[in-house]
Write a protein that holds these residues in place. Structure first.
Motif, PDB file in Angstrom:
ATOM      1  N   PHE A   1       0.836  -1.206   0.000  1.00 11.85           N
ATOM      2  CA  PHE A   1       0.000   0.000   0.000  1.00 11.85           C
ATOM      3  C   PHE A   1       0.872   1.259   0.000  1.00 11.85           C
ATOM      4  O   PHE A   1       0.383   2.362  -0.254  1.00 11.85           O
ATOM      5  CB  PHE A   1      -0.965   0.020   1.203  1.00 11.85           C
ATOM      6  N   ILE A   2       2.150   1.099   0.283  1.00 15.75           N
ATOM      7  CA  ILE A   2       3.089   2.219   0.210  1.00 15.75           C
ATOM      8  C   ILE A   2       3.785   2.158  -1.152  1.00 15.75           C
ATOM      9  O   ILE A   2       4.442   1.161  -1.461  1.00 15.75           O
ATOM     10  CB  ILE A   2       4.153   2.148   1.326  1.00 15.75           C
ATOM     11  N   PRO A   3       3.648   3.175  -1.991  1.00 20.53           N
ATOM     12  CA  PRO A   3       4.291   3.150  -3.312  1.00 20.53           C
ATOM     13  C   PRO A   3       5.809   2.995  -3.190  1.00 20.53           C
ATOM     14  O   PRO A   3       6.456   3.716  -2.435  1.00 20.53           O
ATOM     15  CB  PRO A   3       3.926   4.522  -3.904  1.00 20.53           C
ATOM     16  N   LEU A   4       6.367   2.033  -3.932  1.00 14.59           N
ATOM     17  CA  LEU A   4       7.799   1.770  -3.871  1.00 14.59           C
ATOM     18  C   LEU A   4       8.614   2.989  -4.300  1.00 14.59           C
ATOM     19  O   LEU A   4       9.657   3.279  -3.724  1.00 14.59           O
ATOM     20  CB  LEU A   4       8.153   0.568  -4.753  1.00 14.59           C
ATOM     21  N   VAL A   5       8.127   3.698  -5.304  1.00 15.83           N
ATOM     22  CA  VAL A   5       8.851   4.873  -5.794  1.00 15.83           C
ATOM     23  C   VAL A   5       8.955   5.940  -4.703  1.00 15.83           C
ATOM     24  O   VAL A   5       9.960   6.669  -4.625  1.00 15.83           O
ATOM     25  CB  VAL A   5       8.178   5.442  -7.064  1.00 15.83           C
ATOM     26  N   LEU A   6       7.949   6.019  -3.831  1.00 12.81           N
ATOM     27  CA  LEU A   6       7.979   6.987  -2.733  1.00 12.81           C
ATOM     28  C   LEU A   6       9.052   6.617  -1.712  1.00 12.81           C
ATOM     29  O   LEU A   6       9.772   7.493  -1.209  1.00 12.81           O
ATOM     30  CB  LEU A   6       6.602   7.045  -2.059  1.00 12.81           C
ATOM     31  N   VAL A   7       9.171   5.319  -1.423  1.00 10.48           N
ATOM     32  CA  VAL A   7      10.189   4.860  -0.469  1.00 10.48           C
ATOM     33  C   VAL A   7      11.588   5.118  -1.018  1.00 10.48           C
ATOM     34  O   VAL A   7      12.479   5.596  -0.299  1.00 10.48           O
ATOM     35  CB  VAL A   7      10.015   3.353  -0.167  1.00 10.48           C
TER      36      VAL A   7
ATOM     37  N   ASN B   1      14.578   7.562   0.411  1.00  9.92           N
ATOM     38  CA  ASN B   1      15.946   7.098   0.657  1.00  9.92           C
ATOM     39  C   ASN B   1      16.973   7.988  -0.022  1.00  9.92           C
ATOM     40  O   ASN B   1      18.005   8.331   0.566  1.00  9.92           O
ATOM     41  CB  ASN B   1      16.111   5.659   0.146  1.00  9.92           C
ATOM     42  N   ILE B   2      16.685   8.366  -1.255  1.00 10.75           N
ATOM     43  CA  ILE B   2      17.623   9.201  -2.014  1.00 10.75           C
ATOM     44  C   ILE B   2      17.768  10.574  -1.369  1.00 10.75           C
ATOM     45  O   ILE B   2      18.869  11.122  -1.273  1.00 10.75           O
ATOM     46  CB  ILE B   2      17.148   9.333  -3.480  1.00 10.75           C
TER      47      ILE B   2
ATOM     48  N   GLY C   1      21.288   6.063  -1.266  1.00  8.20           N
ATOM     49  CA  GLY C   1      19.854   5.856  -1.105  1.00  8.20           C
ATOM     50  C   GLY C   1      19.342   4.725  -1.978  1.00  8.20           C
ATOM     51  O   GLY C   1      18.532   3.896  -1.539  1.00  8.20           O
ATOM     52  N   TYR C   2      19.828   4.689  -3.210  1.00  2.00           N
ATOM     53  CA  TYR C   2      19.436   3.624  -4.142  1.00  2.00           C
ATOM     54  C   TYR C   2      19.888   2.260  -3.632  1.00  2.00           C
ATOM     55  O   TYR C   2      19.113   1.296  -3.587  1.00  2.00           O
ATOM     56  CB  TYR C   2      20.022   3.928  -5.520  1.00  2.00           C
TER      57      TYR C   2
ATOM     58  N   LEU D   1      13.324   3.341 -11.003  1.00  2.00           N
ATOM     59  CA  LEU D   1      12.503   4.178 -10.122  1.00  2.00           C
ATOM     60  C   LEU D   1      13.321   5.311  -9.513  1.00  2.00           C
ATOM     61  O   LEU D   1      12.833   6.440  -9.373  1.00  2.00           O
ATOM     62  CB  LEU D   1      11.901   3.320  -9.000  1.00  2.00           C
ATOM     63  N   ALA D   2      14.567   5.006  -9.146  1.00  2.00           N
ATOM     64  CA  ALA D   2      15.436   6.042  -8.589  1.00  2.00           C
ATOM     65  C   ALA D   2      15.685   7.135  -9.616  1.00  2.00           C
ATOM     66  O   ALA D   2      15.714   8.324  -9.287  1.00  2.00           O
ATOM     67  CB  ALA D   2      16.765   5.425  -8.136  1.00  2.00           C
ATOM     68  N   SER D   3      15.841   6.730 -10.861  1.00  3.56           N
ATOM     69  CA  SER D   3      16.064   7.692 -11.931  1.00  3.56           C
ATOM     70  C   SER D   3      14.851   8.596 -12.105  1.00  3.56           C
ATOM     71  O   SER D   3      14.975   9.806 -12.293  1.00  3.56           O
ATOM     72  CB  SER D   3      16.350   6.961 -13.250  1.00  3.56           C
ATOM     73  N   ALA D   4      13.669   7.976 -12.019  1.00 11.90           N
ATOM     74  CA  ALA D   4      12.439   8.752 -12.184  1.00 11.90           C
ATOM     75  C   ALA D   4      12.295   9.775 -11.072  1.00 11.90           C
ATOM     76  O   ALA D   4      11.880  10.915 -11.303  1.00 11.90           O
ATOM     77  CB  ALA D   4      11.240   7.817 -12.192  1.00 11.90           C
ATOM     78  N   SER D   5      12.643   9.381  -9.856  1.00 12.26           N
ATOM     79  CA  SER D   5      12.487  10.295  -8.727  1.00 12.26           C
ATOM     80  C   SER D   5      13.583  11.351  -8.668  1.00 12.26           C
ATOM     81  O   SER D   5      13.401  12.429  -8.137  1.00 12.26           O
ATOM     82  CB  SER D   5      12.451   9.510  -7.408  1.00 12.26           C
ATOM     83  N   PHE D   6      14.740  11.014  -9.188  1.00 14.95           N
ATOM     84  CA  PHE D   6      15.876  11.931  -9.117  1.00 14.95           C
ATOM     85  C   PHE D   6      15.972  12.869 -10.311  1.00 14.95           C
ATOM     86  O   PHE D   6      16.698  13.870 -10.274  1.00 14.95           O
ATOM     87  CB  PHE D   6      17.166  11.104  -8.999  1.00 14.95           C
ATOM     88  N   SER D   7      15.261  12.497 -11.372  1.00 19.11           N
ATOM     89  CA  SER D   7      15.250  13.249 -12.636  1.00 19.11           C
ATOM     90  C   SER D   7      16.381  12.777 -13.536  1.00 19.11           C
ATOM     91  O   SER D   7      17.557  13.081 -13.329  1.00 19.11           O
ATOM     92  CB  SER D   7      15.365  14.757 -12.427  1.00 19.11           C
ATOM     93  N   ILE D   8      16.006  11.988 -14.512  1.00 21.89           N
ATOM     94  CA  ILE D   8      16.973  11.420 -15.449  1.00 21.89           C
ATOM     95  C   ILE D   8      17.714  12.524 -16.205  1.00 21.89           C
ATOM     96  O   ILE D   8      18.925  12.458 -16.412  1.00 21.89           O
ATOM     97  CB  ILE D   8      16.264  10.486 -16.450  1.00 21.89           C
TER      98      ILE D   8
END
Length: 223
Positions: A66-72, A76-77, A85-86, A175-182
């Motif tokens: 129920f917790i989105p993985l991308v949010l976690v 972390n990052i 973080g990754y 996912l880390a790339s998406a959150s960090f901005s590719i």
């Protein structure tokens, strides 16, 4: 398994889950409060407590999703920097998946065996390593279902852990790339761009292998 033992284990499992939810409700926290600032405040900026909190959150994510993985991963990052973080996110994810896998295999196998998991269990029996690996890289089924179905199957623990580690590192990087901005990352680091391209190629390759394997199974079944 003894029916009484099974009942006690299920009751204990449910009690633990309810206790976790009760603690979350009492704290007043929601998924929206899963921010680096909130976690640092709760841990009083103690790095060990922050690491422990993120580990618990990842274990819960593997169990309930129920917790989105991308949010976690994004949290972390923000807390530890991109690479730390990754890597820590991948480490926590493997720990969480393995804990669920082992608990199903040795404690709750009878409780989770049903028609839905049976379908995936049969696929894992044929080629467990590839199924788990492709399931991590290409999330065609929920993480917790992979953990549960694997625990019910005869896949080796080492194969499950290795496939989960490789798959989570590939999918986690996406996912880390998406959150960090590719765009921002590739502008400053060409090596990072090459890694992303490699990840995409591996994902496409796994998809094709899985597709061919499914086609061969259908052809074999029709003979």
């Amino acid at each position: 398994m003894n029916k009484r033992k099974l009942i006690f284990r299920v009751i204990g499992y449910v009690a633990l889950v309810l206790c976790l939810f009760f603690l979350l409700k009492r704290s007043g926290l929601t998924v929206a409060d899963l921010t680096p600032e909130t976690i640092q405040t709760l841990a009083h900026n103690n790095i060990l407590l922050i690491l422990l909190i993120m580990l618990v959150i990842m274990v819960m994510q593997n169990l309930f999703t129920f917790i989105p993985l991308v949010l976690v991963i994004a949290t972390n990052i923000t807390l530890f920097g991109f690479w730390y973080g990754y890597l820590y996110g991948c480490f926590c994810s493997v720990i969480g998946s393995t804990l669920i896998f082992l608990s199903i295999r040795y404690l709750f196998q009878d409780a989770f065996s049903n028609s839905k998991t049976k379908k995936y269990q049969e696929k894992i029996e044929k080629n467990g390593f590839l199924f788990v690996l492709s399931g991590r890289v290409l999330p065609f089924m929920p993480t917790n279902l992979i953990n549960i179905a694997s625990g019910l199957s005869s896949i080796k623990t080492s194969h499950f852990v290795i496939a989960t580690t490789i798959g989570n590192m590939i999918y986690g990087l996406v996912l880390a790339s998406a959150s960090f901005s590719i765009i921002l990352a590739t502008t400053h680091n060409r090596l990072y761009l090459l890694i992303i391209v490699l990840v995409i190629l591996i994902a496409v390759l796994l998809y094709r292998i899985k597709k061919r394997s499914a086609l061969r199974n259908r052809v074999g079944g029709s003979d």
